[in-house]
Design an enzyme around this catalytic site. Structure first.
Site, PDB file in Angstrom:
ATOM      1  N   ASP A 288       0.982  -1.099  -0.010  1.00 41.70           N
ATOM      2  CA  ASP A 288      -0.139   0.088   0.094  1.00 41.70           C
ATOM      3  C   ASP A 288       0.832   1.074   0.030  1.00 41.70           C
ATOM      4  OD1 ASP A 288      -2.153   1.606   0.460  1.00 41.70           O
ATOM      5  OD2 ASP A 288      -3.379  -0.132   0.923  1.00 41.70           O
ATOM      6  N   HIS A 336     -12.272  -0.568  -8.948  1.00 43.09           N
ATOM      7  CA  HIS A 336     -13.484   0.239  -9.022  1.00 43.09           C
ATOM      8  C   HIS A 336     -13.402   1.650  -8.751  1.00 43.09           C
ATOM      9  CE1 HIS A 336     -15.619   0.839  -5.044  1.00 43.09           C
ATOM     10  NE2 HIS A 336     -14.662   0.594  -4.835  1.00 43.09           N
TER      11      HIS A 336
END
Ligand SMILES: C[S@@+](CC[C@H](N)C(=O)[O-])C[C@H]1O[C@@H](n2cnc3c(N)ncnc32)[C@H](O)[C@@H]1O
Length: 446
Positions: A288, A336
């Site tokens: 991340d 998304h």
């Protein structure tokens, strides 16, 4: 539809409604569960006994789905198209009265068993009494608060939840305060930047008069970040979205006894933890951005899993994937958030690291084929799709869109398929450098 068919449809719907209502009501009374009502102590959602989750519970949930569909259709037929459209056009006023309640913390200002006057409520909240009265009386038409006698207010189940459920309250705050104004600017943004794939060319940017994208805007305000995180947790914790589903519904065993999984954009690793618990041979690298992995993310990992779950800072837009030769690269709720152009960049940034047979495993939403679910359920996912447009120029995708995304990124991604896993999907492709289709047909996407 002819007039006579329409009449019989009304009767048909009313029969369905009676049948489904009976199933639900019988279940609740047989199990001694509280009835559905608007009273402040009523259940926040249809109660299902713990030991019924699979069998009887599923039947009752299905009856509820069919009841909602039938009542909605009956309601819409009874109202008729003219009134439906007329009132649809000012539906945003529902958000307005909810926003007022959220902003002035009206729900928190009095107890669930208290009856309070508008003037006392105005004193406690600091809201002007005349607007308070007008906006609350509007909200009451949505079963949020009730006026049992003139100028006196009591809680309902919905207003009580606003006071007692921080996740729901954060969801309301996020939509009323952060997304309500941008929503009204969405057409302006589409006109200004038609077809834009840039996360900063959005209605949100117009509303905030900035060139920053949403995450930068959020990043400037710790209270907003916290509210966003809480609101989103309703998705991660909600029924059908649990991490455990993914651990069970994907064949992690095919990665071999000692497979390596890279959890890309894996936050603080909670999904890797859920999979690792059920698949003792697998090793995980959770990646991340620096901000998310600052501090000691390993402290969130249970002791017995710490040797199998490592963390690595990597920005998936900025450079090539640093972990070469892993068995699977896994993405949950990543694509998304990005338009096709950025999603393709993320996929291509993996290519130098992929060994033949490496799997790209995506856990995300999928838009349904039109008319394959109730309008109520379809509206939920289509609303998420619109929000992605308003906020970050991202989108939800149909199965074919996912397939096309891999193809546009590189023909050597061989499509495996998309499989539903409760309310989410597992979408998969394999890196196949010898894919014959890859020769000749070079794609032209930037
Ligand atoms: C919607 S969250 C999903 C987190 C997690 N995968 C899950 O299932 O809950 C998106 C994640 O992508 C991370 N992210 C956003 N931009 C990124 C980037 N450029 N590089 C790496 N990670 C990024 C965010 O920090 C966040 O943890």
């Amino acid at each position: 539809m002819s007039a006579s068919t329409s009449t019989s449809r009304l009767v048909e719907l009313s029969t369905t409604i009676a049948e489904k209502t009976r199933i639900i009501d019988d279940y609740l009374s047989f199990k001694g569960l509280p009835p559905l009502s608007f009273e402040p102590d009523a259940p926040g959602q249809l109660p299902i006994a713990k030991d019924d989750e699979d069998g009887e519970g599923q039947k009752v949930r299905q009856a509820r789905t069919e009841l909602i569909a039938a009542t909605q259709e009956l309601h819409d037929l009874a109202v008729g198209p003219k009134e439906s459209v007329r009132y649809l056009a000012w539906d945003h006023n529902n958000t307005l009265s909810l926003h007022f309640i959220y902003h002035f913390k009206v729900a928190e200002a009095f107890r669930s068993d208290e009856e309070i006057t508008f003037s006392e409520l105005a004193r406690r909240t600091g809201a002007p009494e005349s607007e308070l009265k007008r906006l609350l009386r509007h909200a009451m038409t949505n079963h949020i608060f009730r006026e049992p006698r003139k100028n006196h207010v009591v809680h309902t189940a919905a207003s009580q939840l606003l006071a007692s459920d921080p996740v729901l309250a954060s969801w309301v705050g996020l939509h009323c305060e952060d997304l309500f104004t941008p929503c009204a600017k969405t057409v302006d943004a589409v006109v200004k930047w038609p077809g834009s794939q840039e996360p900063s060319q959005t209605a949100l940017a117009i509303a905030h008069d900035t060139e920053d994208d949403w995450f930068k805007i959020l990043g400037k305000d710790p209270a907003k970040i916290k509210r966003f995180g809480l609101a989103m947790s309703s998705f991660s914790q909600g029924e059908g979205f649990e991490a455990e589903n993914l651990a069970a519904d994907y064949d992690w065993g095919q990665l071999g006894e000692e497979g390596t999984v890279v959890d890309v954009g894996g936050s603080i690793g909670f999904i890797s933890v859920a999979i690792a618990k059920q698949h003792p041979g697998l090793e995980f690298i959770v990646q991340d951005v620096e901000k998310v992995l600052a501090g000691d993310p390993s402290s969130n990992i249970p002791d017995e899993l710490r040797s199998r779950i490592r963390f690595q800072v990597w920005d998936f837009l900025a450079s090539a994937q640093p972990v070469h030769g892993a068995d699977a690269y896994f993405f949950r709720w990543i694509f998304h958030n990005w338009s096709d152009a950025y999603s393709i960049r993320i996929l291509r940034n993996h290519i130098p690291a992929l060994k033949p047979g490496a799997r790209i495993v995506i856990n995300d939403g999928v838009l349904p084929e039109p008319n394959t679910m109730t309008l109520y359920d379809e509206k939920l996912i289509r609303t998420v799709d619109l929000l992605m447009l308003t906020a970050i120029n991202a989108r939800e995708r149909e199965v074919n869109d996912w397939k096309a995304l891999f193809k546009r990124a590189d023909e050597r991604f061989r499509w495996v398929g998309a499989k539903q896993s409760k309310r989410m999907w597992v979408i998969e492709a394999v890196w196949d450098p010898r894919n014959p289709k890859a020769d000749g047909e070079k794609n032209s996407d930037a």
